[in-house]
Each structure stands twice: as C-alpha cells, then as structure tokens.
Design a protein around this motif. Structure first.
Motif, PDB file in Angstrom:
ATOM      1  N   HIS A  69      68.423  61.466  57.506  1.00 15.89           N
ATOM      2  CA  HIS A  69      68.472  62.648  56.988  1.00 15.89           C
ATOM      3  C   HIS A  69      68.266  63.747  58.011  1.00 15.89           C
ATOM      4  CE1 HIS A  69      67.125  61.241  52.836  1.00 15.89           C
ATOM      5  NE2 HIS A  69      68.493  61.071  52.993  1.00 15.89           N
ATOM      6  N   SER A 123      71.845  63.964  59.922  1.00 15.12           N
ATOM      7  CA  SER A 123      72.862  64.487  59.049  1.00 15.12           C
ATOM      8  C   SER A 123      72.853  65.669  58.969  1.00 15.12           C
ATOM      9  CB  SER A 123      73.223  63.627  57.893  1.00 15.12           C
ATOM     10  OG  SER A 123      72.211  63.670  56.973  1.00 15.12           O
ATOM     11  N   VAL A 124      71.341  66.539  58.579  1.00 18.19           N
ATOM     12  CA  VAL A 124      71.145  67.733  58.519  1.00 18.19           C
ATOM     13  C   VAL A 124      71.426  68.498  59.617  1.00 18.19           C
ATOM     14  CG1 VAL A 124      69.598  69.311  57.553  1.00 18.19           C
ATOM     15  CG2 VAL A 124      69.878  67.315  56.058  1.00 18.19           C
ATOM     16  N   GLU A 125      70.810  68.205  60.641  1.00 18.24           N
ATOM     17  CA  GLU A 125      70.752  68.961  61.825  1.00 18.24           C
ATOM     18  C   GLU A 125      72.280  68.974  62.681  1.00 18.24           C
ATOM     19  OE1 GLU A 125      67.957  69.843  64.643  1.00 18.24           O
ATOM     20  OE2 GLU A 125      66.252  68.757  63.687  1.00 18.24           O
ATOM     21  N   PRO A 134      75.610  68.903  61.016  1.00 19.41           N
ATOM     22  CA  PRO A 134      76.400  68.925  59.439  1.00 19.41           C
ATOM     23  C   PRO A 134      77.965  68.576  59.780  1.00 19.41           C
ATOM     24  CG  PRO A 134      75.235  70.954  59.968  1.00 19.41           C
ATOM     25  CD  PRO A 134      75.343  70.366  61.369  1.00 19.41           C
ATOM     26  N   HIS A 137      76.121  62.903  63.241  1.00 18.72           N
ATOM     27  CA  HIS A 137      76.282  62.836  61.925  1.00 18.72           C
ATOM     28  C   HIS A 137      76.942  61.478  61.346  1.00 18.72           C
ATOM     29  CE1 HIS A 137      76.940  64.962  57.855  1.00 18.72           C
ATOM     30  NE2 HIS A 137      77.867  64.254  58.053  1.00 18.72           N
TER      31      HIS A 137
END
Lengths: 185, 185
Positions: free
Chosen positions: A103, A106-108, A110, A117
């Motif tokens: 998580h 993938s968030v850091e 995008p 990612h």
DNA sequence: TAACATTCAGACAGACCTGTTCGCTTTTTT
DNA sequence: AAAAAAGCGAACAGGTCTGTCTGAATGTTA
C-alpha cells in the motif's frame, strides 16, 4: 561484516514505515545503519531497487509465516479458511505491524509505469491469487470471487487497523470475512 | 481573477493524485496553475494546509454527492443501505476516481502527530460514523459493527479497484457489502 | 607477513525542496 | 480618472535529494 545488506534493509524498512519512503533519504539510511554510501549502492543499484527489495522481503516473510501456520490445516475442508481469518487478525494486530508495505509503495508512487508501483500491484494480485487458491482448495465454488472479497476485507481491515488501532477493526474484519466465507459455501 | 484559490486547489488535486504529494512541489503547482508563488502562500499559509484543504474539499464533494442521491431513500428501512452500495460502486468506478484521498494523506505522512496524517484519520473515522449512522437509521441492531465493516470493505475495495481497475473489485466489494448487510438484519 | 578485497568518510554534481521578499504591472474599486 | 488592492516574475535562503567518485583505513585470505 557479512550482513551489510541485511542491516541496510532492516534500517530502510524501519525508516520507510515510520517516516514514509520519499521522506527517508539515502543519507539518513546510511547514517542510521552506520554504512558508507558506496556500500549501499554496491548492494542496491538504486533507491528504487532498495524499495523493491523491501517490498519483496516483507511479502516473503508474510507467506513464510502463514504457510507454516497453515501447513497442517490445508485441505481440511473449510477449516483452513477460518484458521486463515484468525491468523490474519493476529498478523495485523501485532505491534510490529505498520500497514501493508505494497500500500505504501503504490500510494507513494502512483504512476502505474513506475517500477515500485508496478511491483506493488503485483504483490496485491499475488495476495489475491493466494487467497483464491486457498478457497479453491477448500472446495469453494466461486473461489475467484471469494478470494478477491477476502483480499478486499484484508486490505481494508489492515488499512483501518493502522489508522485507528483501538477501534476493533481487526476483529470486525475477521468476522466479516467469516460471514462471507459461510455465505459462499 | 477571483477564483485563484480554486484554480490552485484544482491543480494541486490533480498533481497530488497523479504524482503523489511529496513528489508535487510547490514550484510545480504554481507553474501548472499559472500563479505566482506569493499568491499561493497568500491563500494557503503552508503546503500542509493546502494538502488539508485538498482532503477536505474531496471529502465534502463525496458527502454532498451521496447525500443528494440518498436524500429520498433515507429512513426507507434497509433500502437505503442497498442503494448506498450501488452508489459506492458507481463512485469508485468513475474514471475520475484516483483512490481515497485520505489514504494518500495517511500513507505519505505516517507519523500520527503530523497534521495531515491526523486529519486523514479523522476523515476515515468520519466515513465510519456516517455509515454507522446510516445503518442505525435503517434499523440495524449492531449498527456500529456493520458501519465499520462497510467502511473496511469500501476502503479495501477502493484500494484494489485503483490498483487493478479491471479486476471486478468494485462489483465484488459491493456484493460483499450486500451480503454483510443481509447477514446483519 | 604480503596481497587482495571491502568499507570507510567525505566531497562533489546538479537538481529540487519550502517559504520569504522584492520591485513592477495589472486589475479592481471608488 | 485616481487610489487601493492584488498578482506577477524572479531572486534568495538554507536545506535536502540521488548518485558518483576518491583516497585512506580496515578486514580477510593465503
């Protein structure tokens, strides 16, 4: 020293999870681990690669742990799924749990084209396949669907348990998963 | 120009969601929005505050949309909950959907003491309270539990739908939510 | 002890970060 | 049309970022 690589990875892991990935500079990582910058770049050709190794390592640890715990239960009809739910609750309520690493990845990062990612998505899919196969082995008809639904609950529960540690999210996620399993038998 | 603030916020939103928050510098934000740096810092005293305004704005939009759509259904026994599930699926499958903003905020700023993290947790709790109250209005006995379980599914589903857009996560999350609602009646 | 490999500290490059301040020009209000 | 407000571009400060390179100090092996 032989375990330079391990030490760097350990420190990086702690920093990534406590401060975030972008906020953890290479200079900080080498300072905390008492290692020269050239040494880090010898074992990890780039920070991206270090991040990916961090994700891989965490993932490996999880599957090693859960496979060991589940080894004697596999094939035991639906029992393996219920035990899985217990282990899940146990995993995310451990004090060392700091959210699902992919998580963070993938968030850091995008951008889907970014290697971090991309690998994070792979890990989420891997979890989904793992849970689907477990469901299939347990004899669930639509194992694909239950597998993804368990993934959704597990990832959502992990997220909320980290955001609000004492809100009972872990137990309720477990119970929701159990309800879903029973409904799909 | 009167809507400088709005323009800045719009550009910041797009950048935050496409590149990440840390990766979107103030210089980039002002360049994309064609605004002087002093202007940005007049409307937003700091980048942190800009981030928080982004989170608030997105949250407001969501509740405005869903409350409008749900206005005539409220109090209509359990019907409101099923309609909620449909709206949820609709929301996260919209092409403009880029994940839950407070997930970005909480992951990019993992320190609980950081204002962005703190506000992100607040928004997640707000969602939980909203869903719990909806469940209570619908006459669910343990509305608190169902509310948090729906939150878990909605957040998990949003996460996975963003990671793997064409995997059917949105629909399966919706179905899981429906199963849970029916089980709690 | 001698030869070899590894690790060290630190400088360096070139770019980016947030936030402040400066005159100068444009827009709005009176 | 005159006065007031708002926005502009650009520079500045002090710091951080990833990644490369150097020469000296260690450590390991023979």
């Amino acid at each position: 020293m032989k375990n330079m690589r391990e030490k760097i990875l350990t420190v990086a892991t702690q920093l990534f999870e406590s401060r975030g990935i972008h906020a953890s500079g290479v200079d900080t990582i080498i300072a905390e681990s008492g290692v020269a910058k050239a040494t880090l770049y010898k074992y990890f050709p780039s920070k991206n690669q270090l991040i990916i190794e961090y994700l891989r390592e965490k993932s490996n640890r999880f599957y090693a742990w859960i496979n060991e715990k589940l080894a004697d239960k596999k094939g035991d009809s639906q029992e393996v799924l219920f035990e899985l739910c217990n282990l899940y609750e146990q995993w995310i309520t451990t004090p060392e749990f700091n959210g699902l690493p992919f998580h963070i990845g993938s968030v850091e990062f995008p951008d889907p084209a970014h290697p971090v990612h991309h690998y994070s998505v792979e890990l989420s899919n891997e979890l989904q396949h793992y849970l689907s196969e477990l469901a299939a082995i347990a004899g669930i008809k639509d194992a694909q669907t239950l597998g993804q639904q368990l993934t959704i609950i597990f990832e959502g529960g992990a997220m909320i348990e980290r955001l609000s540690p004492d809100s009972g999210a872990a137990r309720r996620a477990k119970n929701a998963a159990i309800t879903l399993i029973k409904a799909s038998i």
